[in-house]
Design a protein around this motif. Sequence first.
Motif, short mmCIF file in Angstrom:
data_model
loop_
_atom_site.label_atom_id
_atom_site.label_comp_id
_atom_site.label_asym_id
_atom_site.label_seq_id
_atom_site.Cartn_x
_atom_site.Cartn_y
_atom_site.Cartn_z
N TYR A 50 13.31 9.84 -8.64
CA TYR A 50 13.42 9.10 -7.30
C TYR A 50 14.22 7.53 -7.62
N SER A 51 14.72 7.20 -8.73
CA SER A 51 15.55 6.07 -8.81
C SER A 51 16.47 6.19 -10.03
N ALA A 52 17.74 5.51 -9.73
CA ALA A 52 18.52 5.64 -10.80
C ALA A 52 17.95 5.25 -12.35
N GLU A 53 17.04 4.41 -12.54
CA GLU A 53 16.18 4.05 -13.67
C GLU A 53 15.54 5.06 -14.20
N ALA A 54 14.49 5.91 -13.17
CA ALA A 54 13.94 7.20 -13.64
C ALA A 54 15.00 8.32 -14.04
N ILE A 55 15.97 8.42 -13.62
CA ILE A 55 16.92 9.34 -13.77
C ILE A 55 17.57 9.06 -15.37
N MET A 56 17.86 7.89 -15.60
CA MET A 56 18.45 7.61 -16.73
C MET A 56 17.79 7.51 -17.89
N SER A 57 16.30 7.27 -17.58
CA SER A 57 15.46 7.44 -18.76
C SER A 57 14.84 8.75 -18.96
N ASN A 58 15.18 9.99 -18.21
CA ASN A 58 14.49 11.01 -18.11
C ASN A 58 15.13 12.00 -19.54
N LYS A 59 14.26 12.04 -20.58
CA LYS A 59 14.92 12.75 -21.60
C LYS A 59 15.20 14.19 -21.35
N ASP A 60 14.45 14.82 -20.56
CA ASP A 60 14.84 16.35 -20.31
C ASP A 60 16.02 16.54 -19.54
N LEU A 61 16.30 15.68 -18.63
CA LEU A 61 17.81 15.55 -18.01
C LEU A 61 18.79 15.17 -19.06
N ALA A 62 18.48 14.25 -19.81
CA ALA A 62 19.49 13.86 -21.02
C ALA A 62 19.97 15.22 -21.75
#
Length: 147
Positions: A50-62
């Motif tokens: 829901y936010s850039a911060e949430a995306i950038m801290s998502n270990k699964d996305l990384a």
Amino acid sequence: MVEWTAQERSIINNIFSNLDYEDVGPKALFRCLIVYPWTQRYFSRFGNLYSAEAIMSNKDLAAQGTKILHGLDRAMKNMDNIKATYTELSVLHSEKLHVDPDNFKLLSDCLTIVIAAKMGKDFTPEVQATFQKFLAVVVSALGKQYH
């Protein structure tokens, strides 16, 4: 079939040999999901986006970003037959995941930006042209099943 000069092959191999996959892959995917938020629909199983911060801290996305970047190794190692190399992935993305093929181009643009920032002055016009040619072939191969 795409023709590759010895210089182009060298440039592509040099780019990949100097990549920090765990840094560049996630950054490219994060950028894509933030700049083009409609691409998030393919990653709903990864939780809060829901936010850039949430995306950038998502270990699964990384981890997914790293996996995507490692997937490009297959193209680098099979530059004379990229379309055949990506046949299974093309089928997966078109028939099972139903990914809009335009998103491959968006991600490739984000990857180019991240790599350009990492390489700085070494990302010359010749390097950029070669890298974008390489990514265009990969994007075409991934979209093959859609045609």
